[in-house]
Design an enzyme around this catalytic site. Sequence first.
Site, PDB file in Angstrom:
ATOM      1  N   GLU A   1       3.700  -3.206  -1.005  1.00  0.00           N
ATOM      2  CA  GLU A   1       2.242  -3.299  -1.023  1.00  0.00           C
ATOM      3  C   GLU A   1       1.660  -1.887  -1.040  1.00  0.00           C
ATOM      4  O   GLU A   1       2.025  -1.041  -0.213  1.00  0.00           O
ATOM      5  CB  GLU A   1       1.770  -4.065   0.220  1.00  0.00           C
ATOM      6  CG  GLU A   1       0.262  -4.251   0.232  1.00  0.00           C
ATOM      7  CD  GLU A   1      -0.181  -5.448   1.073  1.00  0.00           C
ATOM      8  OE1 GLU A   1       0.634  -6.354   1.337  1.00  0.00           O
ATOM      9  OE2 GLU A   1      -1.359  -5.474   1.453  1.00  0.00           O
ATOM     10  N   ARG A   2       0.801  -1.655  -1.991  1.00  0.00           N
ATOM     11  CA  ARG A   2       0.202  -0.321  -2.184  1.00  0.00           C
ATOM     12  C   ARG A   2       1.263   0.748  -2.430  1.00  0.00           C
ATOM     13  O   ARG A   2       1.108   1.902  -2.029  1.00  0.00           O
ATOM     14  CB  ARG A   2      -0.665   0.084  -0.993  1.00  0.00           C
ATOM     15  CG  ARG A   2      -1.647  -0.980  -0.547  1.00  0.00           C
ATOM     16  CD  ARG A   2      -2.451  -1.543  -1.685  1.00  0.00           C
ATOM     17  NE  ARG A   2      -3.347  -2.621  -1.251  1.00  0.00           N
ATOM     18  CZ  ARG A   2      -4.114  -3.290  -2.107  1.00  0.00           C
ATOM     19  NH1 ARG A   2      -4.079  -3.040  -3.414  1.00  0.00           N
ATOM     20  NH2 ARG A   2      -4.920  -4.219  -1.674  1.00  0.00           N
TER      21      ARG A   2
ATOM     22  N   LYS B   1      -0.043  -6.756  12.978  1.00  0.00           N
ATOM     23  CA  LYS B   1      -1.350  -6.945  12.351  1.00  0.00           C
ATOM     24  C   LYS B   1      -1.744  -8.381  12.640  1.00  0.00           C
ATOM     25  O   LYS B   1      -1.130  -9.314  12.126  1.00  0.00           O
ATOM     26  CB  LYS B   1      -1.253  -6.705  10.845  1.00  0.00           C
ATOM     27  CG  LYS B   1      -2.517  -7.062  10.062  1.00  0.00           C
ATOM     28  CD  LYS B   1      -2.393  -6.686   8.580  1.00  0.00           C
ATOM     29  CE  LYS B   1      -3.637  -7.045   7.798  1.00  0.00           C
ATOM     30  NZ  LYS B   1      -3.558  -6.631   6.376  1.00  0.00           N
TER      31      LYS B   1
ATOM     32  N   GLU C   1      -7.616  -9.861   7.992  1.00  0.00           N
ATOM     33  CA  GLU C   1      -7.401 -10.197   6.586  1.00  0.00           C
ATOM     34  C   GLU C   1      -6.530 -11.440   6.426  1.00  0.00           C
ATOM     35  O   GLU C   1      -5.589 -11.471   5.637  1.00  0.00           O
ATOM     36  CB  GLU C   1      -6.773  -9.005   5.850  1.00  0.00           C
ATOM     37  CG  GLU C   1      -7.671  -7.774   5.872  1.00  0.00           C
ATOM     38  CD  GLU C   1      -7.165  -6.633   5.005  1.00  0.00           C
ATOM     39  OE1 GLU C   1      -5.949  -6.467   4.884  1.00  0.00           O
ATOM     40  OE2 GLU C   1      -8.023  -5.926   4.446  1.00  0.00           O
TER      41      GLU C   1
ATOM     42  N   ARG D   1     -18.959  -4.169   8.809  1.00  0.00           N
ATOM     43  CA  ARG D   1     -17.495  -4.127   8.940  1.00  0.00           C
ATOM     44  C   ARG D   1     -17.038  -2.893   9.715  1.00  0.00           C
ATOM     45  O   ARG D   1     -16.055  -2.942  10.452  1.00  0.00           O
ATOM     46  CB  ARG D   1     -16.863  -4.146   7.543  1.00  0.00           C
ATOM     47  CG  ARG D   1     -15.371  -3.908   7.576  1.00  0.00           C
ATOM     48  CD  ARG D   1     -14.721  -4.098   6.233  1.00  0.00           C
ATOM     49  NE  ARG D   1     -13.391  -3.506   6.229  1.00  0.00           N
ATOM     50  CZ  ARG D   1     -12.639  -3.360   5.176  1.00  0.00           C
ATOM     51  NH1 ARG D   1     -13.075  -3.778   3.986  1.00  0.00           N
ATOM     52  NH2 ARG D   1     -11.443  -2.817   5.241  1.00  0.00           N
TER      53      ARG D   1
ATOM     54  N   LYS E   1      -6.713   3.172  12.419  1.00  0.00           N
ATOM     55  CA  LYS E   1      -6.806   3.946  11.175  1.00  0.00           C
ATOM     56  C   LYS E   1      -7.738   5.140  11.368  1.00  0.00           C
ATOM     57  O   LYS E   1      -8.637   5.108  12.211  1.00  0.00           O
ATOM     58  CB  LYS E   1      -7.319   3.068  10.035  1.00  0.00           C
ATOM     59  CG  LYS E   1      -6.299   2.047   9.549  1.00  0.00           C
ATOM     60  CD  LYS E   1      -6.774   1.340   8.277  1.00  0.00           C
ATOM     61  CE  LYS E   1      -5.747   0.297   7.840  1.00  0.00           C
ATOM     62  NZ  LYS E   1      -6.126  -0.406   6.591  1.00  0.00           N
TER      63      LYS E   1
ATOM     64  N   ASP F   1     -11.473   1.884   5.718  1.00  0.00           N
ATOM     65  CA  ASP F   1     -10.145   1.691   5.161  1.00  0.00           C
ATOM     66  C   ASP F   1      -9.636   2.843   4.304  1.00  0.00           C
ATOM     67  O   ASP F   1      -9.672   2.741   3.077  1.00  0.00           O
ATOM     68  CB  ASP F   1     -10.133   0.405   4.318  1.00  0.00           C
ATOM     69  CG  ASP F   1      -8.728  -0.101   4.095  1.00  0.00           C
ATOM     70  OD1 ASP F   1      -7.800   0.537   4.592  1.00  0.00           O
ATOM     71  OD2 ASP F   1      -8.577  -1.143   3.430  1.00  0.00           O
TER      72      ASP F   1
ATOM     73  N   GLU G   1      -3.251   6.050  12.614  1.00  0.00           N
ATOM     74  CA  GLU G   1      -2.622   5.533  11.389  1.00  0.00           C
ATOM     75  C   GLU G   1      -3.269   6.204  10.184  1.00  0.00           C
ATOM     76  O   GLU G   1      -4.456   6.022   9.916  1.00  0.00           O
ATOM     77  CB  GLU G   1      -2.777   4.006  11.299  1.00  0.00           C
ATOM     78  CG  GLU G   1      -2.146   3.421  10.034  1.00  0.00           C
ATOM     79  CD  GLU G   1      -2.198   1.885   9.967  1.00  0.00           C
ATOM     80  OE1 GLU G   1      -1.907   1.220  10.987  1.00  0.00           O
ATOM     81  OE2 GLU G   1      -2.552   1.352   8.903  1.00  0.00           O
TER      82      GLU G   1
ATOM     83  N   GLU H   1      -3.517   4.689  -2.036  1.00  0.00           N
ATOM     84  CA  GLU H   1      -4.199   3.498  -2.525  1.00  0.00           C
ATOM     85  C   GLU H   1      -5.586   3.830  -3.079  1.00  0.00           C
ATOM     86  O   GLU H   1      -5.978   3.316  -4.129  1.00  0.00           O
ATOM     87  CB  GLU H   1      -4.320   2.513  -1.356  1.00  0.00           C
ATOM     88  CG  GLU H   1      -5.102   1.273  -1.683  1.00  0.00           C
ATOM     89  CD  GLU H   1      -5.143   0.281  -0.515  1.00  0.00           C
ATOM     90  OE1 GLU H   1      -4.576   0.578   0.549  1.00  0.00           O
ATOM     91  OE2 GLU H   1      -5.744  -0.794  -0.690  1.00  0.00           O
TER      92      GLU H   1
ATOM     93  N   TRP I   1     -16.117  -7.571   0.692  1.00  0.00           N
ATOM     94  CA  TRP I   1     -15.162  -7.337  -0.391  1.00  0.00           C
ATOM     95  C   TRP I   1     -15.840  -6.687  -1.599  1.00  0.00           C
ATOM     96  O   TRP I   1     -15.186  -6.253  -2.529  1.00  0.00           O
ATOM     97  CB  TRP I   1     -14.531  -8.670  -0.838  1.00  0.00           C
ATOM     98  CG  TRP I   1     -13.487  -9.165   0.097  1.00  0.00           C
ATOM     99  CD1 TRP I   1     -12.965  -8.509   1.176  1.00  0.00           C
ATOM    100  CD2 TRP I   1     -12.825 -10.431   0.048  1.00  0.00           C
ATOM    101  NE1 TRP I   1     -12.025  -9.290   1.809  1.00  0.00           N
ATOM    102  CE2 TRP I   1     -11.917 -10.471   1.135  1.00  0.00           C
ATOM    103  CE3 TRP I   1     -12.899 -11.545  -0.798  1.00  0.00           C
ATOM    104  CZ2 TRP I   1     -11.098 -11.574   1.380  1.00  0.00           C
ATOM    105  CZ3 TRP I   1     -12.082 -12.636  -0.544  1.00  0.00           C
ATOM    106  CH2 TRP I   1     -11.198 -12.649   0.535  1.00  0.00           C
TER     107      TRP I   1
END
Length: 713
Positions: free
Chosen positions: A179-180, A299, A303, A348, A372, A377, A399, A405, A555
């Site tokens: 992923e990514r 996690k 999501e 968010r 993070k 993000d 993180e 990405e 999104w």
Amino acid sequence: MARLFCYLTAMALTILALPVRAEDGYDLWLRYAPAGQARGTDISAHARAISAQGDSATMASAKQELQRAVTSMTGHAPALTTEPTAGSLWLATPGSAPAIPVSLKGLGAEGYAIRSIDHAGQPITLIAANSDIGILHGIFHWLRLAQTGASLDGLDIRSAPRIGLRLLNHWDNLDGTVERGYAGQSIWDWWRLPDYKGPRYTDYARANASIGINGTVLNNVNAKAESLSAPYIAKAAALADIFRPYGIKVYLSVKWTAPMELDGLKTADPLDPKVAAWWKAKTDEIYRAIPDFGGFLVKANSEGQPGPQDYQRTHADGANMLAAAVKLHGGIVMWRAFVYAHDNPDDRAKQAYDDFKPLDGKFADNVMVQVKNGAIDFQPREPFHPLFGAMTKTPLMMEFQITKEYLGQSTHLTYLGPLFKETLDADTYAKGKGSTIAKIIDGSLDGHRLTGIAGVANIGIDRDWSGSIFNQADWYAFGRLAWNPDLSAEAIAREWTAMTFSPDPRLIDPVVAMMMGSREAAVDYMTPLGLAHLMATGHHYGPAPWVSELARPEWNPVYYHKADADGIGFDRTKSGSNAISQYAPAIARRLADPATTPESELLWFHHLPWDYRLKSGETLWDGLVHRYDRGVAYVAGMQRTWESLRPLVDPERFAQTEAFLAIQHREAQWWRDASIAYFQSINHLPLPEGAQAPAHDLNWYKARSFPYAPGHN
Ligand code: BDP
């Protein structure tokens, strides 16, 4: 005539500088190029022999690395002795050598001292540590000096890591995809493990040990329950066996509903005794296979991932139940704070703080909350996450995302050292001025013993590991900063360039200059002035600031920029979401007013009219356009610099970077043009004088579609 002369000089330089072997990037920064390249440092004189006692696997690896490196750099294999001799590298731990002539106090289990000494009348380089792992880190430091052409005389170095857990997070799936990931498939060959253990695993461990990384989470945070099944535990154990001599522990991401999926439990409620018993038994099973297993990464309720909130329990309830299971074995739980929910209408950027801040003080002492760097993000630029400084009773783990990405994926040259540093150096004012994030995550500000930092890996099966030569620098920089967050991004870039290409200043100076401005350039051509998350849906490749029809508001890029006829930006002051109230008062006060908000974060915190005056005196709209142009121009500048270095770089790596810079330039222009075309369709303003109109109309940009862009989950 002059041209012919230039040409001949270039040819001569090429012949002198080129290494004999092909350079495909596999060797990373551990190339150990012949020392001719290294400004004549007399490596041989300092490595006539390697003197060491003790035969642990770690010591064997350290000796092997030195032998391989010295032989490659000097053409002579050093002798192996047990007692120190003239010109030897003496590797000494209290267990193996009596009376070490240097204090080991304060070096801990992983640090080391390097000192040039006179031993019974003989010049010797002592590398001393409390443990064999410390020795391994010490030899890599010495090899860094040797490779960068630094002096090897009169050494007096002491070094110990500032942060305890320095981890890579692999977002690798059991089916081999990442992923990514932009560097090919996963390096974990799950299917053929545990039987087949290819050489890459050892090289992975060497590379990580060389920069001080001491742990790796093998599987994606969007975890599959099967990674905890017996066959996969055996596979993870095989990797752990390979990594152990290099001081690297293995960790696993877990899926919250694993007890239900693997063993048919009716619930995953963390307060249900059957659930706790399942995790206890599972943990015991893992530790039987991997006695030094590091622990779990989770996690949850993020999501679409399941988690304790599905049972009306808190993140702390979930984390503490797992923490109890690993506690007896010395394991830890890393609980991610990356949460936001589809049914939460609030900004968010505020949701993680709202969820976690009330839980401060409620976590078991072997839990870390992994946060993070920014509240949304991994954007090209984000203000630091407000949880840093707000949870003083809980050890927070940083993180970062090493894989790019949102920063150009595999091809863009966007050196992340400055991004990492910007966050580490940010002042939270949690305990007054100087309360930097580095001091929070190294535990010094709040007195935590358990400390950690994680980087989402950019590693794949590509021959060059990271999808491009320059992406290797991000992996390198992450490791170096994890060991010592005070290092400068520039110093790290210099080391990396010297080892990866050559210590020739004609090469280092321009390459480092190029790297140092490259992240800011990406901010300029993608998301200037504090804009964020304007990437295309799903794969996040390329611009799509117009997207507005996706089911969840957050999104959609329009959610983040909020552009309308009057202005642009997300109002996070009192008149808007009031996200600024999550920062310390000293910071919140500054952010309340656009005039005292750093311009680099302006539109993150404020919705401003298009004719708002920037510090330069130009309007916001003109300033935006100028920044897009500046970003594109920077990439063109990197292309020119790189072209001028042709005589100094091997053809293979030269060609890759040349091609990737061309892609980057094209895509930077695309970002600029598409963004301008879109925002102009909203504000109907003319472009500032001299600015070029976008090459196509907005519909052309909207029609671009990339169903096979890599890395998508
Ligand atoms: C986002 C990625 C997504 C990850 C998520 C996470 O787009 O693939 O699963 O972060 O960190 O940046 O969990």
